[in-house]
Write a protein that holds these residues in place. Structure first.
Motif, PDB file in Angstrom:
ATOM      1  N   ILE A 536      10.474  -6.334  20.483  1.00 19.78           N
ATOM      2  CA  ILE A 536       9.295  -6.567  21.336  1.00 19.78           C
ATOM      3  C   ILE A 536       9.630  -6.212  22.778  1.00 19.78           C
ATOM      4  O   ILE A 536       8.830  -5.570  23.482  1.00 19.78           O
ATOM      5  CB  ILE A 536       8.832  -8.024  21.223  1.00 19.78           C
ATOM      6  CG1 ILE A 536       8.365  -8.331  19.793  1.00 19.78           C
ATOM      7  CG2 ILE A 536       7.699  -8.319  22.211  1.00 19.78           C
ATOM      8  CD1 ILE A 536       8.083  -9.795  19.538  1.00 19.78           C
ATOM      9  N   GLU A 537      10.829  -6.579  23.211  1.00 12.83           N
ATOM     10  CA  GLU A 537      11.245  -6.266  24.579  1.00 12.83           C
ATOM     11  C   GLU A 537      11.303  -4.755  24.796  1.00 12.83           C
ATOM     12  O   GLU A 537      11.004  -4.261  25.892  1.00 12.83           O
ATOM     13  CB  GLU A 537      12.615  -6.890  24.847  1.00 12.83           C
ATOM     14  CG  GLU A 537      13.090  -6.729  26.280  1.00 12.83           C
ATOM     15  CD  GLU A 537      14.440  -7.370  26.507  1.00 12.83           C
ATOM     16  OE1 GLU A 537      14.824  -7.538  27.681  1.00 12.83           O
ATOM     17  OE2 GLU A 537      15.123  -7.698  25.512  1.00 12.83           O
ATOM     18  N   SER A 538      11.658  -3.994  23.750  1.00  9.83           N
ATOM     19  CA  SER A 538      11.742  -2.534  23.888  1.00  9.83           C
ATOM     20  C   SER A 538      10.388  -1.910  24.193  1.00  9.83           C
ATOM     21  O   SER A 538      10.308  -0.815  24.771  1.00  9.83           O
ATOM     22  CB  SER A 538      12.327  -1.923  22.608  1.00  9.83           C
ATOM     23  OG  SER A 538      11.399  -1.997  21.542  1.00  9.83           O
ATOM     24  N   LEU A 539       9.288  -2.588  23.818  1.00  9.34           N
ATOM     25  CA  LEU A 539       7.947  -2.062  24.093  1.00  9.34           C
ATOM     26  C   LEU A 539       7.631  -2.052  25.584  1.00  9.34           C
ATOM     27  O   LEU A 539       6.728  -1.331  26.028  1.00  9.34           O
ATOM     28  CB  LEU A 539       6.893  -2.885  23.351  1.00  9.34           C
ATOM     29  CG  LEU A 539       6.909  -2.815  21.824  1.00  9.34           C
ATOM     30  CD1 LEU A 539       5.842  -3.742  21.247  1.00  9.34           C
ATOM     31  CD2 LEU A 539       6.687  -1.379  21.339  1.00  9.34           C
ATOM     32  N   LEU A 540       8.346  -2.858  26.362  1.00  9.76           N
ATOM     33  CA  LEU A 540       8.089  -2.907  27.804  1.00  9.76           C
ATOM     34  C   LEU A 540       8.366  -1.563  28.474  1.00  9.76           C
ATOM     35  O   LEU A 540       7.866  -1.298  29.570  1.00  9.76           O
ATOM     36  CB  LEU A 540       8.941  -4.002  28.457  1.00  9.76           C
ATOM     37  CG  LEU A 540       8.730  -5.428  27.923  1.00  9.76           C
ATOM     38  CD1 LEU A 540       9.649  -6.409  28.634  1.00  9.76           C
ATOM     39  CD2 LEU A 540       7.272  -5.863  28.080  1.00  9.76           C
ATOM     40  N   LYS A 541       9.162  -0.732  27.807  1.00  3.04           N
ATOM     41  CA  LYS A 541       9.479   0.582  28.362  1.00  3.04           C
ATOM     42  C   LYS A 541       8.425   1.630  27.992  1.00  3.04           C
ATOM     43  O   LYS A 541       8.604   2.816  28.290  1.00  3.04           O
ATOM     44  CB  LYS A 541      10.853   1.033  27.862  1.00  3.04           C
ATOM     45  CG  LYS A 541      11.985   0.095  28.251  1.00  3.04           C
ATOM     46  CD  LYS A 541      13.307   0.539  27.641  1.00  3.04           C
ATOM     47  CE  LYS A 541      14.426  -0.422  27.990  1.00  3.04           C
ATOM     48  NZ  LYS A 541      15.720  -0.025  27.354  1.00  3.04           N
ATOM     49  N   LYS A 542       7.357   1.176  27.315  1.00  2.34           N
ATOM     50  CA  LYS A 542       6.298   2.102  26.876  1.00  2.34           C
ATOM     51  C   LYS A 542       4.973   1.677  27.513  1.00  2.34           C
ATOM     52  O   LYS A 542       4.171   0.951  26.912  1.00  2.34           O
ATOM     53  CB  LYS A 542       6.199   2.096  25.354  1.00  2.34           C
ATOM     54  CG  LYS A 542       7.506   2.493  24.670  1.00  2.34           C
ATOM     55  CD  LYS A 542       7.413   2.395  23.156  1.00  2.34           C
ATOM     56  CE  LYS A 542       8.723   2.801  22.501  1.00  2.34           C
ATOM     57  NZ  LYS A 542       8.683   2.697  21.021  1.00  2.34           N
ATOM     58  N   PRO A 543       4.741   2.079  28.749  1.00  2.00           N
ATOM     59  CA  PRO A 543       3.571   1.613  29.501  1.00  2.00           C
ATOM     60  C   PRO A 543       2.236   1.931  28.835  1.00  2.00           C
ATOM     61  O   PRO A 543       1.284   1.163  28.960  1.00  2.00           O
ATOM     62  CB  PRO A 543       3.708   2.323  30.860  1.00  2.00           C
ATOM     63  CG  PRO A 543       4.661   3.447  30.631  1.00  2.00           C
ATOM     64  CD  PRO A 543       5.572   3.005  29.545  1.00  2.00           C
ATOM     65  N   THR A 544       2.187   3.041  28.100  1.00  2.00           N
ATOM     66  CA  THR A 544       0.922   3.392  27.441  1.00  2.00           C
ATOM     67  C   THR A 544       0.558   2.368  26.378  1.00  2.00           C
ATOM     68  O   THR A 544      -0.610   1.969  26.237  1.00  2.00           O
ATOM     69  CB  THR A 544       1.011   4.784  26.797  1.00  2.00           C
ATOM     70  OG1 THR A 544       1.379   5.737  27.807  1.00  2.00           O
ATOM     71  CG2 THR A 544      -0.312   5.193  26.187  1.00  2.00           C
ATOM     72  N   LEU A 545       1.551   1.901  25.635  1.00  2.50           N
ATOM     73  CA  LEU A 545       1.301   0.931  24.568  1.00  2.50           C
ATOM     74  C   LEU A 545       0.947  -0.447  25.128  1.00  2.50           C
ATOM     75  O   LEU A 545       0.009  -1.095  24.676  1.00  2.50           O
ATOM     76  CB  LEU A 545       2.519   0.836  23.644  1.00  2.50           C
ATOM     77  CG  LEU A 545       2.715   1.996  22.661  1.00  2.50           C
ATOM     78  CD1 LEU A 545       4.009   1.829  21.888  1.00  2.50           C
ATOM     79  CD2 LEU A 545       1.537   2.072  21.692  1.00  2.50           C
ATOM     80  N   ILE A 546       1.688  -0.907  26.142  1.00  3.23           N
ATOM     81  CA  ILE A 546       1.406  -2.252  26.653  1.00  3.23           C
ATOM     82  C   ILE A 546       0.117  -2.287  27.475  1.00  3.23           C
ATOM     83  O   ILE A 546      -0.419  -3.361  27.758  1.00  3.23           O
ATOM     84  CB  ILE A 546       2.585  -2.819  27.475  1.00  3.23           C
ATOM     85  CG1 ILE A 546       2.843  -1.997  28.728  1.00  3.23           C
ATOM     86  CG2 ILE A 546       3.836  -2.927  26.634  1.00  3.23           C
ATOM     87  CD1 ILE A 546       3.899  -2.608  29.634  1.00  3.23           C
ATOM     88  N   ALA A 547      -0.382  -1.124  27.855  1.00  2.00           N
ATOM     89  CA  ALA A 547      -1.684  -1.083  28.528  1.00  2.00           C
ATOM     90  C   ALA A 547      -2.814  -1.360  27.545  1.00  2.00           C
ATOM     91  O   ALA A 547      -3.935  -1.686  27.952  1.00  2.00           O
ATOM     92  CB  ALA A 547      -1.887   0.272  29.201  1.00  2.00           C
ATOM     93  N   ASN A 548      -2.505  -1.252  26.253  1.00  2.00           N
ATOM     94  CA  ASN A 548      -3.475  -1.579  25.208  1.00  2.00           C
ATOM     95  C   ASN A 548      -3.573  -3.099  25.114  1.00  2.00           C
ATOM     96  O   ASN A 548      -2.600  -3.780  24.772  1.00  2.00           O
ATOM     97  CB  ASN A 548      -3.016  -0.974  23.885  1.00  2.00           C
ATOM     98  CG  ASN A 548      -4.013  -1.180  22.759  1.00  2.00           C
ATOM     99  OD1 ASN A 548      -4.493  -2.286  22.540  1.00  2.00           O
ATOM    100  ND2 ASN A 548      -4.291  -0.109  22.020  1.00  2.00           N
ATOM    101  N   SER A 549      -4.736  -3.636  25.410  1.00  2.00           N
ATOM    102  CA  SER A 549      -4.905  -5.090  25.479  1.00  2.00           C
ATOM    103  C   SER A 549      -4.556  -5.776  24.154  1.00  2.00           C
ATOM    104  O   SER A 549      -3.932  -6.835  24.134  1.00  2.00           O
ATOM    105  CB  SER A 549      -6.350  -5.420  25.880  1.00  2.00           C
ATOM    106  OG  SER A 549      -6.551  -6.810  25.895  1.00  2.00           O
TER     107      SER A 549
END
Length: 607
Positions: A536-549
């Motif tokens: 889950i922490e690795s997703l923080l490096k993917k701004p496009t994905l975490i911009a998805n609400s």
């Protein structure tokens, strides 16, 4: 005349007084003088280094944990105490009484038994995660399997719970010998029966999925046994010591030390160090104890030593990181691995205490009889820090017997991206329903094999796309089936697909599949290796994905559930970091409010 009578009266008075005086003196001479009062001699007292008052008297043995110990108390409560004497938490348990069968699981979880057949899982923060009913009274210490499942032993059956409390299966068993269940090195479970054949003990060996794999007859009567990473180390009534291992469909003697080679008797005890590199056989020797240190891997005897404790009265024994600690009812001693006596200590009278536990920082904690008081005494300044090899944890990978279960169910051993779905729609619906409800018995092994096979094919999707990005895979063309397989990964009430779910979260770019994987993590929440939280922490490096609400709110849910379930401060720290990162990004207000609310819930957990 008057003078005459007065003279006679005075004479009589004098004579009477003389007679009384004479009688008094005679009485004094014939009476034996009383001895002088003896001086009272006070016995020397041992002052405790710390004391703690808990909310009840102990009703079972303390359980050593990473933070100190936990102890079951009257009133159906469990209390956790730190090594420094701080009361950390209380946990209430169901039923009318607590059974003396509590144990620790992976990650300092406590598995407790109360009310006869209520099995409860308590996390390291003291939160009771669930309580479930076993089929009958639990008669021995529960054990936790390598993927999180929990096994319990009842009078005439063995049962298994998922990590989230669902009863996976229960299988008939012969009456127990009284020796707790043992997980062998391949993940199968050994149930030693009371039944004997020509004086030799028998046992049933179960797969993790409740299948009886074989009935074993040993070469003697087993008196005690413990689990090691090499198999079950056993003591026999004739003094022999051996290690029983298993591979696939049969057990074999890993090694055997014949009777007489070790001074073991039927009253001997076994202790294993946390590194599983040294085993101690403790045997009565008059009013003292013979300790034999051996290698559990091959049975090689290192040395034997005599310890100044009475093994007929052993109250407690354990390894710290560099010695064996033994306590009888009056004396405690630390025996080094070279056989030297490192320290000894007198104990307070057993009139005052009922249970005792040694803590790695060098304290003996004594729980007073019928009292709420725990007293700890420093017996050695040694704190158990050595340069020995790192503790070897059990393999937490995928459970055993997947191939064997696949063969039973005629599951193909190989497949390719050209094949169609292995699991039919009707079979898929049955699996999802039964896995949530429980009591699926030996079906689990076959279903695990099916999902594992499809998961392997799923990951070939990334390889195929890397080799030729234009070539679609089966899962690209059957997206709905892909989603159902990912859902099934989280339905087995164990951590057997944690690695696969973490890999999907780290690799997948499709937000729909990512959302399903995060929902699966939220459902499991069991993360002993922290792999799920790190993915889950690795997703923080993917701004496009975490911009998805949707993705970011599911990240919040999964993070919170892992922290709540695992209850570890390290997870709280990582969980706060993930949420803080989301709060500091340029996300929509709804997502930030959700992250803020989740942060508050994690802070409440830490309190």
């Amino acid at each position: 005349m008057n003078k005459f009578f007065c003279s006679i009266l005075l004479f009589l008075i004098f004579f009477q007084n003389s007679l009384i005086f004479s009688q008094k003196n005679t009485s004094k001479k014939t009476t034996k003088p009383s001895p002088p009062p003896e001086e009272s001699v006070e016995e020397p007292t041992i002052e405790p280094n710390w004391q703690l008052v808990v909310g009840g008297a102990p009703v079972g043995n303390p359980i050593i944990t990473e933070y100190g110990f936990a102890v079951p108390l009257e009133g159906r409560t469990m209390a956790a105490v730190s090594e420094s004497g701080k009361l950390m938490w209380f946990a209430g348990l169901p039923g009318t009484r607590i059974a003396p069968h509590s144990s620790t699981g992976t990650g300092d979880f406590l598995i407790t038994i109360s009310g006869g057949n209520s099995v409860s899982l308590i996390n390291p923060s003291g939160l009771t995660l669930w309580s479930s009913k076993a089929p009958a009274e639990v008669i021995s210490t529960p054990i936790q399997g390598r993927d999180g499942r929990i096994y319990v032993q009842c009078p005439r059956e063995v049962a298994c719970f998922g990590i989230n409390g669902v009863l996976k299966w229960s299988t008939p068993a012969g009456e127990s010998s009284g020796i707790p269940l043992i997980e062998l090195e391949d993940g199968s479970v050994l149930h030693i029966q009371k039944k004997t054949l020509q004086g030799c003990s028998t046992a049933l060996r179960y797969s993790p999925y409740g299948i009886i794999l074989e009935e074993i007859t040993f070469s003697g009567k087993v008196t005690s046994a413990i689990a090691t990473k090499y198999g079950a180390l056993m003591l026999f009534a004739d003094g022999a010591v051996g290690c029983i291992s298993s591979k696939k469909n049969e057990t074999f003697d890993h090694w055997v030390s014949p009777s007489g080679s070790i001074s073991a008797t039927a009253a001997a005890r076994i202790y294993l160090d946390e590194y599983q590199s040294v085993c101690a056989i403790v045997t009565p020797a008059g009013g003292q104890t013979t300790v034999t240190f051996l290698n559990p891997q091959d049975g090689t005897i290192h040395l034997s030593a005599v310890a100044p404790v009475d093994s007929n009265k052993i109250a407690f024994g354990t390894f710290d990181k560099s010695s064996l600690v033994l306590c009888d009812t009056s004396t405690a001693a630390g025996i080094g691995l070279d056989g030297t006596i490192l320290w000894t200590s007198d104990l307070p009278s057993t009139i005052n205490w009922s249970h005792i536990v040694y803590l790695p920082q060098g304290y003996l904690a004594m729980l007073e009889q019928g009292s709420w008081i725990i007293s700890a005494y420093r017996v050695t300044q040694h704190i158990g820090i050595t340069n020995r090899e790192k503790k070897n944890n059990r393999n937490l990978s995928f459970p055993v017997y997947v191939q064997e279960a696949a063969e039973r169910g005629n599951v193909p051993q190989e497949t390719s991206h050209l094949f169609g779905p292995i699991i039919s729609p009707s079979h898929m619906e049955e699996m999802k329903y039964v896995l949530d409800e429980g009591n699926y018995n030996d079906k689990e092994g076959q279903w695990l094999a099916l999902v594992n096979l499809e998961t392997s094919r799923l990951f070939s999707k990334y390889t195929v796309q890397t080799l030729n990005s234009l070539e679609p895979t089966f899962f690209d063309e059957n997206f709905g089936y892909y989603e159902e397989i990912v859902k099934l990964m989280s339905s087995f009430q164990s951590g057997c697909f944690n690695h696969e779910l973490a890999r999907i979260i780290r690799t997948e770019t499709d937000d729909s599949i990512l959302a399903i994987a995060l929902q699966g993590v939220t459902k499991i929440a069991y993360d002993p290796t922290f792999e799920l939280l790190e993915s889950i922490e690795s997703l923080l490096k993917k701004p496009t994905l975490i911009a998805n609400s949707r993705v970011s709110t599911l990240m919040c849910d999964a993070t919170y559930e892992i922290c709540r379930f695992m209850g570890k401060p390290a997870l709280f720290t990582k969980g706060r970091y993930i949420l803080s990162y989301l709060l500091n990004q340029n996300l929509d207000n709804k997502t930030k409010m959700y992250a803020t609310a989740t942060m508050r819930k994690i802070i409440t957990l830490e309190m």
